[in-house]
Design a protein around this motif. Structure first.
Motif: not given
Length: 281
Positions: A133-141
């Protein structure tokens, strides 16, 4: 409503966790991080200058889950073992809606607190859902994903719920058999003993986890490796493999294995990615 079934149960699980923390095998800092979802407990280990690696445990668990693996991980990475909010660790009991961006904002606040612009993630089960979920919403992080038996990719198997309910009617023996079958471990395993203690005192999350669509998985631009048990009683691992591979990930199915994955195949992946310079602090 509290996530625990009683105040005594909450205290018992907390004492067990504190015992595990006293056995943390490497020097570490215990940090309480303020976030929009409440205080979050993080154990930081490993060289400060090493590539950052975030650990997210499974459901009904906490960062003690990683104790056996910390020595090898802390040799290579600056490791941040995060107690997931709403789980029986030492973070806030908050459980935001799963279809919101609040978990992503929570993890972002944790990274910001440590001054980490981007990190690799090593996860288990529920932790895999949160990392995806985090990677999809914040791929730059997110610089790399190593997922162990992730959920949110293949459908949860309905049969295991029915079986668990029926076995629970048989009392302690049935509950032990149910837990052992669910995680894929012998009934006498210490892991089964611990999960029986947790289930007696903790309220697990209810309701299905949202399944990530193909378009969402297409936004995973970082290297991804997953490992799952071919005999997982809860998750359709074959679908997990198919969908992740379609998104460009490398996936291994371990024959004869359930939801509890042995070994450290993900360490080779993370070390290779780090040595290639694909993730940095």
């Amino acid at each position: 409503m509290t996530i625990y079934k009683s105040a005594a149960g909450a205290q018992l699980l907390r004492e067990r966790y504190l015992d595990a923390l006293r056995a943390w095998p490497v020097p570490h800092d215990e940090v309480r991080v303020p976030t929009p979802e409440g205080e979050t407990f993080v154990l930081a280990s490993g060289p400060a200058e090493a590539p950052p690696l975030v650990l997210l445990h499974g459901s009904g668990s906490n960062s003690a889950e990683w104790v056996p693996r910390i020595p090898s991980l802390a040799e290579r990475f600056r490791v941040y073992a995060v107690d997931i909010i709403g789980e029986p660790g030492m973070s806030a009991e908050t459980r935001p809606p799963l279809d919101s961006d609040r978990y992503a904002r929570w993890l972002e606040a944790v990274l910001d607190h440590f001054g980490v612009a981007g990190a690799a993630f090593l996860t288990s089960s529920l932790g895999g859902w949160l990392a995806l979920d985090f990677a999809i919403r914040r791929p730059g992080r997110v610089t790399a994903l190593a997922l162990r038996c992730p959920i949110g990719l293949g459908p949860m198997k309905k049969g295991f719920v029915v079986k668990a309910v029926l076995l629970a009617l048989l009392g302690e023996k049935g509950r032990r058999k149910s837990v052992a079958g669910t995680i894929g471990a012998p009934e006498t395993s210490p892991v089964v003993e611990h999960q029986l203690l947790v289930s007696a005192n903790y309220r697990y999350r209810t309701g299905p986890f949202p399944v990530f669509g193909d378009a969402a998985l297409g936004r995973l631009t970082m290297p991804v490796y997953a490992v799952a048990g071919a005999e997982d009683a809860m998750v359709d691992s074959a679908t997990t493999k198919r969908r992740l591979e379609a998104a460009g990930a490398a996936v291994d199915l371990v024959p004869g294995t359930g939801h509890l994955i042995p070994g450290e195949a993900d360490l080779e992946f993370l070390t290779r990615v780090a040595s290639n310079g694909d993730f940095t602090a």
